[in-house]
Design an enzyme around this catalytic site. Structure first.
Site, PDB file in Angstrom:
ATOM      1  N   ARG A  50       0.834  -1.197   0.000  1.00 29.73           N
ATOM      2  CA  ARG A  50       0.000   0.000   0.000  1.00 29.73           C
ATOM      3  C   ARG A  50       0.878   1.261   0.000  1.00 29.73           C
ATOM      4  O   ARG A  50       2.069   1.193   0.276  1.00 29.73           O
ATOM      5  CB  ARG A  50      -0.902   0.026   1.249  1.00 29.73           C
ATOM      6  CG  ARG A  50      -2.033  -0.956   1.180  1.00 29.73           C
ATOM      7  CD  ARG A  50      -2.779  -1.036   2.502  1.00 29.73           C
ATOM      8  NE  ARG A  50      -1.962  -1.605   3.565  1.00 29.73           N
ATOM      9  CZ  ARG A  50      -2.351  -1.735   4.819  1.00 29.73           C
ATOM     10  NH1 ARG A  50      -3.529  -1.315   5.181  1.00 29.73           N
ATOM     11  NH2 ARG A  50      -1.566  -2.293   5.720  1.00 29.73           N
TER      12      ARG A  50
ATOM     13  N   TYR B 258      -0.319   4.078  10.918  1.00 30.07           N
ATOM     14  CA  TYR B 258      -0.713   3.081  11.926  1.00 30.07           C
ATOM     15  C   TYR B 258       0.504   2.804  12.798  1.00 30.07           C
ATOM     16  O   TYR B 258       1.615   2.627  12.279  1.00 30.07           O
ATOM     17  CB  TYR B 258      -1.111   1.764  11.261  1.00 30.07           C
ATOM     18  CG  TYR B 258      -2.443   1.776  10.563  1.00 30.07           C
ATOM     19  CD1 TYR B 258      -3.629   1.983  11.267  1.00 30.07           C
ATOM     20  CD2 TYR B 258      -2.528   1.552   9.202  1.00 30.07           C
ATOM     21  CE1 TYR B 258      -4.856   1.988  10.614  1.00 30.07           C
ATOM     22  CE2 TYR B 258      -3.752   1.554   8.544  1.00 30.07           C
ATOM     23  CZ  TYR B 258      -4.915   1.772   9.263  1.00 30.07           C
ATOM     24  OH  TYR B 258      -6.124   1.779   8.629  1.00 30.07           O
TER      25      TYR B 258
ATOM     26  N   GLU C 220      -4.969   4.409  14.157  1.00 30.46           N
ATOM     27  CA  GLU C 220      -5.936   3.502  14.800  1.00 30.46           C
ATOM     28  C   GLU C 220      -6.626   4.083  16.027  1.00 30.46           C
ATOM     29  O   GLU C 220      -7.599   3.515  16.502  1.00 30.46           O
ATOM     30  CB  GLU C 220      -5.260   2.162  15.153  1.00 30.46           C
ATOM     31  CG  GLU C 220      -4.244   2.186  16.282  1.00 30.46           C
ATOM     32  CD  GLU C 220      -2.838   2.589  15.816  1.00 30.46           C
ATOM     33  OE1 GLU C 220      -2.686   2.981  14.652  1.00 30.46           O
ATOM     34  OE2 GLU C 220      -1.918   2.511  16.650  1.00 30.46           O
TER      35      GLU C 220
ATOM     36  N   SER D 261     -10.485  -2.482   8.309  1.00 28.29           N
ATOM     37  CA  SER D 261     -11.231  -3.566   8.949  1.00 28.29           C
ATOM     38  C   SER D 261     -12.237  -4.169   7.969  1.00 28.29           C
ATOM     39  O   SER D 261     -12.469  -5.383   7.972  1.00 28.29           O
ATOM     40  CB  SER D 261     -11.965  -3.059  10.195  1.00 28.29           C
ATOM     41  OG  SER D 261     -11.034  -2.708  11.184  1.00 28.29           O
TER      42      SER D 261
ATOM     43  N   ILE E  48     -16.605  -4.040  13.016  1.00 25.18           N
ATOM     44  CA  ILE E  48     -16.480  -3.910  11.562  1.00 25.18           C
ATOM     45  C   ILE E  48     -15.949  -5.214  10.950  1.00 25.18           C
ATOM     46  O   ILE E  48     -16.547  -5.749  10.014  1.00 25.18           O
ATOM     47  CB  ILE E  48     -15.536  -2.732  11.186  1.00 25.18           C
ATOM     48  CG1 ILE E  48     -15.953  -1.442  11.894  1.00 25.18           C
ATOM     49  CG2 ILE E  48     -15.515  -2.554   9.662  1.00 25.18           C
ATOM     50  CD1 ILE E  48     -17.258  -0.868  11.462  1.00 25.18           C
TER      51      ILE E  48
ATOM     52  N   ARG F 174     -25.083  -4.206  20.334  1.00 25.63           N
ATOM     53  CA  ARG F 174     -24.480  -4.593  19.060  1.00 25.63           C
ATOM     54  C   ARG F 174     -25.089  -5.916  18.571  1.00 25.63           C
ATOM     55  O   ARG F 174     -25.388  -6.081  17.397  1.00 25.63           O
ATOM     56  CB  ARG F 174     -22.962  -4.735  19.259  1.00 25.63           C
ATOM     57  CG  ARG F 174     -22.185  -4.976  17.992  1.00 25.63           C
ATOM     58  CD  ARG F 174     -22.159  -3.750  17.095  1.00 25.63           C
ATOM     59  NE  ARG F 174     -21.647  -4.094  15.785  1.00 25.63           N
ATOM     60  CZ  ARG F 174     -21.685  -3.285  14.724  1.00 25.63           C
ATOM     61  NH1 ARG F 174     -22.208  -2.075  14.829  1.00 25.63           N
ATOM     62  NH2 ARG F 174     -21.202  -3.648  13.575  1.00 25.63           N
TER      63      ARG F 174
ATOM     64  N   ASP G 147      -2.851  -7.658  15.073  1.00 22.17           N
ATOM     65  CA  ASP G 147      -2.120  -6.380  15.148  1.00 22.17           C
ATOM     66  C   ASP G 147      -2.275  -5.723  16.511  1.00 22.17           C
ATOM     67  O   ASP G 147      -1.563  -4.775  16.839  1.00 22.17           O
ATOM     68  CB  ASP G 147      -2.541  -5.425  14.023  1.00 22.17           C
ATOM     69  CG  ASP G 147      -4.025  -5.129  14.040  1.00 22.17           C
ATOM     70  OD1 ASP G 147      -4.774  -5.814  14.747  1.00 22.17           O
ATOM     71  OD2 ASP G 147      -4.433  -4.187  13.341  1.00 22.17           O
TER      72      ASP G 147
ATOM     73  N   MET H  14      -3.110  -7.868   6.719  1.00 17.62           N
ATOM     74  CA  MET H  14      -3.912  -8.558   5.709  1.00 17.62           C
ATOM     75  C   MET H  14      -4.234  -7.680   4.497  1.00 17.62           C
ATOM     76  O   MET H  14      -4.069  -8.111   3.356  1.00 17.62           O
ATOM     77  CB  MET H  14      -5.208  -9.101   6.331  1.00 17.62           C
ATOM     78  CG  MET H  14      -4.967 -10.211   7.341  1.00 17.62           C
ATOM     79  SD  MET H  14      -6.475 -10.707   8.172  1.00 17.62           S
ATOM     80  CE  MET H  14      -7.366 -11.490   6.847  1.00 17.62           C
TER      81      MET H  14
HETATM   82  N1  LIG Z   1      -4.698  -8.135  10.681  1.00 16.84           N
HETATM   83  C1  LIG Z   1      -5.054  -7.111   9.941  1.00 16.84           C
HETATM   84  O1  LIG Z   1      -4.546  -6.940   8.835  1.00 16.84           O
HETATM   85  C2  LIG Z   1      -6.110  -6.166  10.430  1.00 16.84           C
HETATM   86  C3  LIG Z   1      -6.739  -5.291   9.539  1.00 16.84           C
HETATM   87  C4  LIG Z   1      -7.774  -4.466  10.028  1.00 16.84           C
HETATM   88  C5  LIG Z   1      -8.146  -4.523  11.375  1.00 16.84           C
HETATM   89  N2  LIG Z   1      -7.476  -5.368  12.211  1.00 16.84           N
HETATM   90  C6  LIG Z   1      -7.820  -5.491  13.641  1.00 16.84           C
HETATM   91  O2  LIG Z   1      -9.049  -6.193  13.794  1.00 16.84           O
HETATM   92  C7  LIG Z   1      -9.544  -5.943  15.109  1.00 16.84           C
HETATM   93  C8  LIG Z   1     -11.036  -5.635  15.063  1.00 16.84           C
HETATM   94  O3  LIG Z   1     -11.259  -4.384  14.417  1.00 16.84           O
HETATM   95  P1  LIG Z   1     -12.719  -3.759  14.224  1.00 16.84           P
HETATM   96  O4  LIG Z   1     -12.550  -2.567  13.356  1.00 16.84           O
HETATM   97  O5  LIG Z   1     -13.689  -4.795  13.833  1.00 16.84           O
HETATM   98  O6  LIG Z   1     -13.041  -3.274  15.695  1.00 16.84           O
HETATM   99  P2  LIG Z   1     -14.491  -2.851  16.265  1.00 16.84           P
HETATM  100  O7  LIG Z   1     -14.260  -1.928  17.404  1.00 16.84           O
HETATM  101  O8  LIG Z   1     -15.388  -2.402  15.160  1.00 16.84           O
HETATM  102  O9  LIG Z   1     -15.077  -4.224  16.799  1.00 16.84           O
HETATM  103  C9  LIG Z   1     -14.558  -4.874  17.898  1.00 16.84           C
HETATM  104  C10 LIG Z   1     -15.693  -5.606  18.558  1.00 16.84           C
HETATM  105  O10 LIG Z   1     -15.126  -6.469  19.537  1.00 16.84           O
HETATM  106  C11 LIG Z   1     -16.070  -6.540  20.574  1.00 16.84           C
HETATM  107  N3  LIG Z   1     -15.442  -7.110  21.762  1.00 16.84           N
HETATM  108  C12 LIG Z   1     -14.629  -6.531  22.685  1.00 16.84           C
HETATM  109  N4  LIG Z   1     -14.287  -7.428  23.637  1.00 16.84           N
HETATM  110  C13 LIG Z   1     -14.920  -8.590  23.308  1.00 16.84           C
HETATM  111  C14 LIG Z   1     -14.993  -9.873  23.898  1.00 16.84           C
HETATM  112  N5  LIG Z   1     -14.354 -10.144  25.051  1.00 16.84           N
HETATM  113  N6  LIG Z   1     -15.731 -10.830  23.283  1.00 16.84           N
HETATM  114  C15 LIG Z   1     -16.383 -10.562  22.124  1.00 16.84           C
HETATM  115  N7  LIG Z   1     -16.370  -9.367  21.530  1.00 16.84           N
HETATM  116  C16 LIG Z   1     -15.653  -8.393  22.115  1.00 16.84           C
HETATM  117  C17 LIG Z   1     -16.555  -5.115  20.722  1.00 16.84           C
HETATM  118  O11 LIG Z   1     -17.776  -5.041  21.455  1.00 16.84           O
HETATM  119  C18 LIG Z   1     -16.703  -4.707  19.263  1.00 16.84           C
HETATM  120  O12 LIG Z   1     -18.008  -4.938  18.771  1.00 16.84           O
HETATM  121  C19 LIG Z   1      -8.685  -4.785  15.627  1.00 16.84           C
HETATM  122  O13 LIG Z   1      -7.693  -5.287  16.489  1.00 16.84           O
HETATM  123  C20 LIG Z   1      -8.043  -4.226  14.385  1.00 16.84           C
HETATM  124  O14 LIG Z   1      -6.825  -3.546  14.659  1.00 16.84           O
HETATM  125  C21 LIG Z   1      -6.475  -6.170  11.745  1.00 16.84           C
END
Ligand SMILES: NC(=O)c1ccc[n+]([C@@H]2O[C@H](COP(=O)([O-])OP(=O)(O)OC[C@H]3O[C@@H](n4cnc5c(N)ncnc54)[C@H](O)[C@@H]3O)[C@@H](O)[C@H]2O)c1
Length: 371
Positions: free
Chosen positions: A15, A94, A118, A134, A178, A203, A270, A301
């Site tokens: 990217r 990030y 983030e 996400s 998300i 949610r 991450d 990813m």
């Molecule tokens: N690996 C990658 O390439 C990559 C890419 C994008 C995002 N991410 C990561 O993915 C993760 C999720 O991102 P998002 O945008 O969906 O976040 P988000 O805030 O939209 O969603 C997170 C959800 O997790 C829930 N949650 C919190 N604790 C919980 C638990 N104990 N049990 C069940 N649910 C619980 C929250 O209520 C929320 O609905 C983040 O860590 C983000 O950094 C990684």
């Protein structure tokens, strides 16, 4: 302002933080943009396109860091970049400090101003610069999961949607944010039986309303997760506690409850990952196995689909980057609460609670850095 756009050097990261369209916008506001040669190549943007948009191409990463007041990147600086960062230099990228102690210490030492994509946060608590990535990662998680469920890839050998007369696969999505929503939509679209768990009842209510009939919602707790994983083929980890390390929802002992060939995709890697047995992997070597369970834990990813990701990311970052360039970080952050929440480390001080808690470092109130 003088803006620098280095080429990303993290493994398989294709990217770029600013597109030629972004350069045009910066130029319209009177800013100068230096782009490292071939920075956009992996996303399909040539040096000529950047030059036509008004950028100046520099050949080395050293030149870009040396000249820029604001560096705009995608991923956190890696060790070879630490020494290039200057005192007071604004870094907009990030960082995910809570999952890397060496990075946190390096940025404190460099006395840079680190504004993390983030943790930029809207008043409704949504994270506008995480959302687009996400969305990409959530959709991709199912594509990757489906691939590794194939027998030759080490998986159980089940087709997500099944066929007539054969049951579809069971997919468990941890976290209904998300990532979880996009993953659930994709898996449901392919015909799998999907369960989303979350700790937020509002949610779960919302998801129950909008999701198709092959998606169930269940409250997230250890008991429910232990029961669900016994019959699950694919688990997607998408939980987030903003700015903090992800909770370990699948512990090592739970792997014994799963079917051999179960696939776990830890999107939350991450932020440290939400499976105890997760360790970050790369696109070159994305999976490993523990107790017969396939782990996919690629920390970047969206880097594998750079065309989609770059456009999705820069659509979201550009308005903030323009605010920073037009006003300087102090003025932009003191008047704009969303941007202020992005400040993590400023001139050697940790100003984000989740980061100081993660590494037991002294915390400075962000208001103190504006004086
Ligand atoms: N690996 C990658 O390439 C990559 C890419 C994008 C995002 N991410 C990561 O993915 C993760 C999720 O991102 P998002 O945008 O969906 O976040 P988000 O805030 O939209 O969603 C997170 C959800 O997790 C829930 N949650 C919190 N604790 C919980 C638990 N104990 N049990 C069940 N649910 C619980 C929250 O209520 C929320 O609905 C983040 O860590 C983000 O950094 C990684």
């Amino acid at each position: 302002m003088i803006i620098g756009v280095p080429k990303e050097i993290k493994n398989n990261e294709n990217r770029v933080a600013v597109t030629p369209a972004g350069v045009t916008e910066f130029r319209k506001h009177g800013h100068t943009v230096y782009v490292q040669a071939e920075a956009g190549k992996g996303s399909g943007f040539s040096d000529e396109q950047y030059t036509e948009a008004g950028a100046v191409i520099l050949h080395t990463i050293e030149e870009v860091y040396a000249i820029a007041e604001m560096i705009i990147k995608v991923k956190e600086p890696i060790a070879s970049e630490y020494g290039l960062i200057k005192e007071n230099q604004l870094l907009f990228t990030y960082f995910h400090f809570a999952s890397s102690e060496p990075l946190t210490h390096a940025m404190i030492e460099r006395k840079a101003v680190c504004l993390a994509y983030e943790t930029v946060e809207k008043t409704d608590r949504s994270l506008p610069l995480l959302v687009p990535m996400s969305e990409v990662a959530g959709r991709m998680a199912i594509q990757e999961g489906a691939k590794y469920l194939e027998k030759p890839m080490g998986g159980f050998g089940i087709l997500l949607g099944g066929v007539a007369g054969v049951k579809p696969a069971n997919v468990l999505v941890l976290g209904g944010g998300i990532v979880g929503t996009q993953a659930a939509k994709m898996a449901a679209g392919l015909g799998a039986n999907v369960t989303i768990v979350d700790i937020s009842l509002p949610r779960l209510r919302y998801l129950e309303d909008i999701m198709p009939a092959n998606v169930d919602t269940v409250m997230s707790n250890e008991y429910n997760i232990r029961e669900l994983i016994k019959s699950t083929n694919l688990i997607i980890g998408g939980v987030l506690i903003p700015g903090a390390k992800a909770p370990s929802l699948i512990t090592r002992d739970m792997l014994k409850l799963m079917k051999p060939g179960t696939v776990m995709v830890d999107v939350a890697i991450d932020q440290g990952g939400c499976f105890e047995t997760s360790k970050a992997t790369t696109h070159e070597d994305p999976i490993y196995e523990v107790d017969g369970v396939v782990h996919y834990c690629v920390a970047n990813m969206p880097g594998a689909v750079p065309y989609t990701s770059t456009l999705a990311l820069t659509n979201a970052t550009l308005p903030y980057a323009l605010l920073l360039a037009n006003n300087g970080w102090k003025s932009a952050c003191s008047t704009n609460e969303e941007l202020r929440k992005g400040l993590n480390v400023v001139n050697g001080k940790v100003v984000f609670k989740g980061v100081s808690d993660a590494w037991n470092l002294p915390y400075t109130d962000v208001k103190d850095v504006f004086q």
